[in-house]
Motif scaffolding. Structure first.
Motif, PDB file in Angstrom:
ATOM      1  N   PRO A   1     -59.459  92.595   4.108  1.00  0.00           N
ATOM      2  CA  PRO A   1     -59.407  91.624   5.199  1.00  0.00           C
ATOM      3  C   PRO A   1     -60.597  91.724   6.144  1.00  0.00           C
ATOM      4  O   PRO A   1     -61.064  92.816   6.433  1.00  0.00           O
ATOM      5  CB  PRO A   1     -58.105  91.948   5.931  1.00  0.00           C
ATOM      6  N   VAL A   2     -61.063  90.562   6.582  1.00  0.00           N
ATOM      7  CA  VAL A   2     -62.107  90.503   7.596  1.00  0.00           C
ATOM      8  C   VAL A   2     -61.539  89.996   8.920  1.00  0.00           C
ATOM      9  O   VAL A   2     -62.172  90.117   9.961  1.00  0.00           O
ATOM     10  CB  VAL A   2     -63.296  89.613   7.151  1.00  0.00           C
ATOM     11  N   TRP A   3     -60.333  89.419   8.874  1.00  0.00           N
ATOM     12  CA  TRP A   3     -59.657  88.926  10.080  1.00  0.00           C
ATOM     13  C   TRP A   3     -58.168  88.895   9.804  1.00  0.00           C
ATOM     14  O   TRP A   3     -57.740  88.472   8.719  1.00  0.00           O
ATOM     15  CB  TRP A   3     -60.170  87.527  10.434  1.00  0.00           C
ATOM     16  N   VAL A   4     -57.373  89.350  10.751  1.00  0.00           N
ATOM     17  CA  VAL A   4     -55.914  89.349  10.611  1.00  0.00           C
ATOM     18  C   VAL A   4     -55.324  88.664  11.840  1.00  0.00           C
ATOM     19  O   VAL A   4     -55.670  89.004  12.972  1.00  0.00           O
ATOM     20  CB  VAL A   4     -55.356  90.789  10.486  1.00  0.00           C
ATOM     21  N   ALA A   5     -54.437  87.706  11.597  1.00  0.00           N
ATOM     22  CA  ALA A   5     -53.862  86.935  12.701  1.00  0.00           C
ATOM     23  C   ALA A   5     -52.805  87.718  13.469  1.00  0.00           C
ATOM     24  O   ALA A   5     -52.783  87.690  14.690  1.00  0.00           O
ATOM     25  CB  ALA A   5     -53.239  85.643  12.166  1.00  0.00           C
ATOM     26  N   ASN A   6     -51.935  88.407  12.755  1.00  0.00           N
ATOM     27  CA  ASN A   6     -50.756  89.002  13.391  1.00  0.00           C
ATOM     28  C   ASN A   6     -50.691  90.517  13.216  1.00  0.00           C
ATOM     29  O   ASN A   6     -49.687  91.044  12.746  1.00  0.00           O
ATOM     30  CB  ASN A   6     -49.489  88.365  12.820  1.00  0.00           C
ATOM     31  N   PRO A   7     -51.740  91.263  13.618  1.00  0.00           N
ATOM     32  CA  PRO A   7     -51.691  92.712  13.412  1.00  0.00           C
ATOM     33  C   PRO A   7     -50.564  93.392  14.187  1.00  0.00           C
ATOM     34  O   PRO A   7     -50.063  94.419  13.774  1.00  0.00           O
ATOM     35  CB  PRO A   7     -53.060  93.202  13.892  1.00  0.00           C
ATOM     36  N   GLU A   8     -50.166  92.807  15.309  1.00  0.00           N
ATOM     37  CA  GLU A   8     -49.103  93.395  16.138  1.00  0.00           C
ATOM     38  C   GLU A   8     -47.712  93.023  15.641  1.00  0.00           C
ATOM     39  O   GLU A   8     -46.739  93.685  15.989  1.00  0.00           O
ATOM     40  CB  GLU A   8     -49.240  92.916  17.599  1.00  0.00           C
ATOM     41  N   ARG A   9     -47.602  91.933  14.856  1.00  0.00           N
ATOM     42  CA  ARG A   9     -46.284  91.461  14.429  1.00  0.00           C
ATOM     43  C   ARG A   9     -46.253  91.200  12.930  1.00  0.00           C
ATOM     44  O   ARG A   9     -46.272  90.056  12.482  1.00  0.00           O
ATOM     45  CB  ARG A   9     -45.919  90.169  15.170  1.00  0.00           C
ATOM     46  N   PRO A  10     -46.197  92.275  12.119  1.00  0.00           N
ATOM     47  CA  PRO A  10     -46.110  92.053  10.670  1.00  0.00           C
ATOM     48  C   PRO A  10     -44.813  91.337  10.306  1.00  0.00           C
ATOM     49  O   PRO A  10     -43.813  91.455  11.013  1.00  0.00           O
ATOM     50  CB  PRO A  10     -46.144  93.474  10.101  1.00  0.00           C
ATOM     51  N   ILE A  11     -44.872  90.595   9.224  1.00  0.00           N
ATOM     52  CA  ILE A  11     -43.707  89.838   8.760  1.00  0.00           C
ATOM     53  C   ILE A  11     -42.928  90.730   7.800  1.00  0.00           C
ATOM     54  O   ILE A  11     -43.490  91.225   6.826  1.00  0.00           O
ATOM     55  CB  ILE A  11     -44.149  88.540   8.055  1.00  0.00           C
ATOM     56  N   ALA A  12     -41.651  90.928   8.087  1.00  0.00           N
ATOM     57  CA  ALA A  12     -40.814  91.762   7.223  1.00  0.00           C
ATOM     58  C   ALA A  12     -40.602  91.068   5.885  1.00  0.00           C
ATOM     59  O   ALA A  12     -40.546  89.836   5.810  1.00  0.00           O
ATOM     60  CB  ALA A  12     -39.473  92.019   7.900  1.00  0.00           C
TER      61      ALA A  12
ATOM     62  N   PHE B   1     -63.455  83.338  14.843  1.00  0.00           N
ATOM     63  CA  PHE B   1     -64.568  84.150  15.337  1.00  0.00           C
ATOM     64  C   PHE B   1     -64.420  84.462  16.831  1.00  0.00           C
ATOM     65  O   PHE B   1     -64.972  85.449  17.308  1.00  0.00           O
ATOM     66  CB  PHE B   1     -65.913  83.443  15.091  1.00  0.00           C
ATOM     67  N   ASP B   2     -63.689  83.629  17.563  1.00  0.00           N
ATOM     68  CA  ASP B   2     -63.457  83.879  18.995  1.00  0.00           C
ATOM     69  C   ASP B   2     -62.219  84.736  19.231  1.00  0.00           C
ATOM     70  O   ASP B   2     -61.881  85.063  20.364  1.00  0.00           O
ATOM     71  CB  ASP B   2     -63.273  82.561  19.760  1.00  0.00           C
ATOM     72  N   ASP B   3     -61.502  85.060  18.159  1.00  0.00           N
ATOM     73  CA  ASP B   3     -60.228  85.778  18.255  1.00  0.00           C
ATOM     74  C   ASP B   3     -60.290  86.994  17.341  1.00  0.00           C
ATOM     75  O   ASP B   3     -59.561  87.084  16.371  1.00  0.00           O
ATOM     76  CB  ASP B   3     -59.098  84.820  17.845  1.00  0.00           C
ATOM     77  N   PRO B   4     -61.206  87.942  17.635  1.00  0.00           N
ATOM     78  CA  PRO B   4     -61.411  89.070  16.713  1.00  0.00           C
ATOM     79  C   PRO B   4     -60.198  89.988  16.665  1.00  0.00           C
ATOM     80  O   PRO B   4     -59.429  90.076  17.625  1.00  0.00           O
ATOM     81  CB  PRO B   4     -62.617  89.799  17.300  1.00  0.00           C
ATOM     82  N   THR B   5     -60.034  90.649  15.529  1.00  0.00           N
ATOM     83  CA  THR B   5     -58.953  91.606  15.383  1.00  0.00           C
ATOM     84  C   THR B   5     -59.524  92.912  14.881  1.00  0.00           C
ATOM     85  O   THR B   5     -60.606  92.961  14.328  1.00  0.00           O
ATOM     86  CB  THR B   5     -57.892  91.112  14.369  1.00  0.00           C
TER      87      THR B   5
END
Length: 168
Positions: A78-89, A161-165
């Motif tokens: 991965p180069v970008w992850v949207a939901n690192p704080e809230r993984p989907i079970a 690109f404005d929402d780095p993870t």
């Protein structure tokens, strides 16, 4: 020709037809088995599970994430992850989908609970016309690996690109 058709039909993942386009339009379904691929083929956007090579049914599974990765590498990097704080079970996976919401945001939605797992959080000040749902933009995965949401007039309303993870 028949062989090509057969090959293409084997590539689809039931029950939905896998998306291999670079654009997600409003109202277009995008299930966990789908992915967007940039027009140059270098990047993909979809759902992935870290360490999915060793699939186990343990309750300590790391969960699933919406991410952009290098499409031409066999191991998902991965180069970008949207939901690192809230993984989907895993149990919620079948009910999960990515979509353009009525307010024009890109959202990961759990349809079973009607809860938003992740949103692009575009504010109404970024949008010129918020009165009609038909004014919703579309999400495009660019050849640079940038995921953008464009208004119908091609104005960039949000970009990954404005929402780095932190992708450790």
């Amino acid at each position: 020709s028949l062989g090509l058709l057969l090959l293409l039909s084997m590539h689809t993942i039931p029950p939905s037809i896998a998306t291999e386009d670079d654009t997600l339009a409003p109202g277009q379904p995008f299930a966990v088995s789908d992915k967007l691929v940039s027009s140059n083929g270098k990047f993909a956007l979809g759902f992935f599970q870290p360490g999915a090579g060793n699939v186990s049914k343990s309750s300590t599974s790391p969960g699933w994430y919406l991410a952009i990765w290098f499409n031409k590498i066999n191991v998902i990097t991965p180069v970008w992850v949207a939901n690192p704080e809230r993984p989907i079970a895993g149990l919620d996976l079948r009910a999960t989908q990515l979509q353009i919401s009525e307010d024009g945001n890109l959202v990961v939605l759990n349809n079973a609970t009607q809860s938003v797992v992740w949103s692009s959080h575009i504010t109404s000040s970024n949008k010129t016309n918020t009165t009609s749902t038909s004014s919703s933009g579309k999400a495009i995965l660019l050849g640079s690996g940038n995921l953008v949401i464009e208004s119908p007039s091609s104005q960039v309303l949000w970009q990954s690109f404005d929402d780095p993870t932190d992708v450790a």
